[in-house]
Design a protein around this motif. Structure first.
Motif, PDB file in Angstrom:
ATOM      1  N   GLU A  51      39.744  49.109  38.225  1.00  0.00           N
ATOM      2  CA  GLU A  51      40.901  48.322  38.653  1.00  0.00           C
ATOM      3  C   GLU A  51      40.874  48.086  40.161  1.00  0.00           C
ATOM      4  OE1 GLU A  51      45.736  48.134  38.015  1.00  0.00           O
ATOM      5  OE2 GLU A  51      44.577  49.705  37.033  1.00  0.00           O
TER       6      GLU A  51
ATOM      7  N   GLU B  15      39.751  40.167  44.025  1.00  0.00           N
ATOM      8  CA  GLU B  15      40.831  39.181  44.191  1.00  0.00           C
ATOM      9  C   GLU B  15      41.137  38.967  45.672  1.00  0.00           C
ATOM     10  OE1 GLU B  15      43.325  40.088  40.078  1.00  0.00           O
ATOM     11  OE2 GLU B  15      43.872  41.138  41.909  1.00  0.00           O
TER      12      GLU B  15
ATOM     13  N   LYS C 217      40.889  44.427  42.162  1.00  0.00           N
ATOM     14  CA  LYS C 217      41.858  44.080  43.213  1.00  0.00           C
ATOM     15  C   LYS C 217      41.134  43.680  44.500  1.00  0.00           C
ATOM     16  CE  LYS C 217      45.261  44.754  40.508  1.00  0.00           C
ATOM     17  NZ  LYS C 217      45.650  43.591  39.728  1.00  0.00           N
TER      18      LYS C 217
ATOM     19  N   LYS D  10      42.565  41.485  31.175  1.00  0.00           N
ATOM     20  CA  LYS D  10      43.440  40.329  31.302  1.00  0.00           C
ATOM     21  C   LYS D  10      44.847  40.733  31.754  1.00  0.00           C
ATOM     22  CE  LYS D  10      43.353  36.991  28.430  1.00  0.00           C
ATOM     23  NZ  LYS D  10      43.337  36.047  27.328  1.00  0.00           N
ATOM     24  N   SER D  11      45.251  41.968  31.424  1.00  0.00           N
ATOM     25  CA  SER D  11      46.594  42.416  31.802  1.00  0.00           C
ATOM     26  C   SER D  11      46.687  42.813  33.276  1.00  0.00           C
ATOM     27  CB  SER D  11      47.030  43.593  30.921  1.00  0.00           C
ATOM     28  OG  SER D  11      46.380  44.793  31.315  1.00  0.00           O
TER      29      SER D  11
ATOM     30  N   SER E 175      36.627  34.036  42.526  1.00  0.00           N
ATOM     31  CA  SER E 175      37.382  33.133  41.662  1.00  0.00           C
ATOM     32  C   SER E 175      37.278  33.481  40.182  1.00  0.00           C
ATOM     33  CB  SER E 175      36.915  31.688  41.871  1.00  0.00           C
ATOM     34  OG  SER E 175      35.537  31.577  41.564  1.00  0.00           O
TER      35      SER E 175
ATOM     36  N   THR F  25      44.647  41.305  35.841  1.00  0.00           N
ATOM     37  CA  THR F  25      44.171  40.288  36.773  1.00  0.00           C
ATOM     38  C   THR F  25      44.537  38.898  36.266  1.00  0.00           C
ATOM     39  OG1 THR F  25      42.252  39.423  38.001  1.00  0.00           O
ATOM     40  CG2 THR F  25      41.857  40.104  35.709  1.00  0.00           C
ATOM     41  N   SER F  26      44.660  37.978  37.189  1.00  0.00           N
ATOM     42  CA  SER F  26      44.876  36.591  36.812  1.00  0.00           C
ATOM     43  C   SER F  26      43.565  35.804  36.886  1.00  0.00           C
ATOM     44  CB  SER F  26      45.924  35.950  37.726  1.00  0.00           C
ATOM     45  OG  SER F  26      45.457  35.992  39.071  1.00  0.00           O
ATOM     46  N   LEU F  27      42.503  36.463  37.327  1.00  0.00           N
ATOM     47  CA  LEU F  27      41.216  35.780  37.417  1.00  0.00           C
ATOM     48  C   LEU F  27      40.673  35.480  36.014  1.00  0.00           C
ATOM     49  CD1 LEU F  27      39.379  37.851  40.193  1.00  0.00           C
ATOM     50  CD2 LEU F  27      40.500  35.621  40.424  1.00  0.00           C
ATOM     51  N   PRO F  28      39.974  34.357  35.862  1.00  0.00           N
ATOM     52  CA  PRO F  28      39.289  34.106  34.605  1.00  0.00           C
ATOM     53  C   PRO F  28      38.234  35.179  34.377  1.00  0.00           C
ATOM     54  CG  PRO F  28      39.228  32.155  36.023  1.00  0.00           C
ATOM     55  CD  PRO F  28      39.787  33.281  36.839  1.00  0.00           C
TER      56      PRO F  28
END
Length: 131
Positions: A39, A46, A43, A121-122, A51, A124-127
């Motif tokens: 994690e 990000e 971070k 997915k929970s 991206s 990060t908002s990254l693809p």
């Protein structure tokens, strides 16, 4: 990697400052057994403008490097797993493993599955690209 993700991002930005390099900056992620370290890596990616996450889903298996074994190869001083050096050093102090590739491979979680993708997915908002 022996270079931090932050330094890679910085070098990309300095190479062609007139270009937006973040669109092509993907971070290759191996899920570690220690999920909090994983994690933290996400971070940092990000914050460094990556991206996407490129999730390696096959287990890391080191090749049998017989020449390295015969020659008792070790990494030169100062070469470390820079992206998770504190975790690396803490785990290194707990093991008697002398083969560096085997040791590093032992840090990765080879049992990842779809539940781990849901977890990623929970947080990060990254693809997330599966590799």
């Amino acid at each position: 990697s022996s270079t931090t993700m932050e330094n890679v991002a910085k070098e990309m930005n300095s190479y062609r400052p007139d270009m937006n390099h973040t669109s092509g900056r993907w971070f290759q992620l191996y899920v570690l057994k220690n999920r909090s370290v994983t994690e933290q890596l996400i971070k940092r990616a990000e914050a460094s403008g990556y991206s996407a996450l490129c999730l390696t889903v096959d287990c890391v298996v080191s090749g049998k490097r017989e020449a390295n074994e015969r020659n008792r190869f070790t990494y030169p001083p100062g070469i470390r797993a820079e992206n998770f050096v504190e975790h690396f050093e803490a785990e290194r102090s707990k093991t008697t493993e002398t083969n560096m590739n085997n040791f590093i491979s032992s840090l990765y979680d080879c049992s990842i599955n779809w539940n781990d993708v849901i977890w990623l997915k929970s947080i990060t908002s990254l693809p997330i690209v599966l590799k």
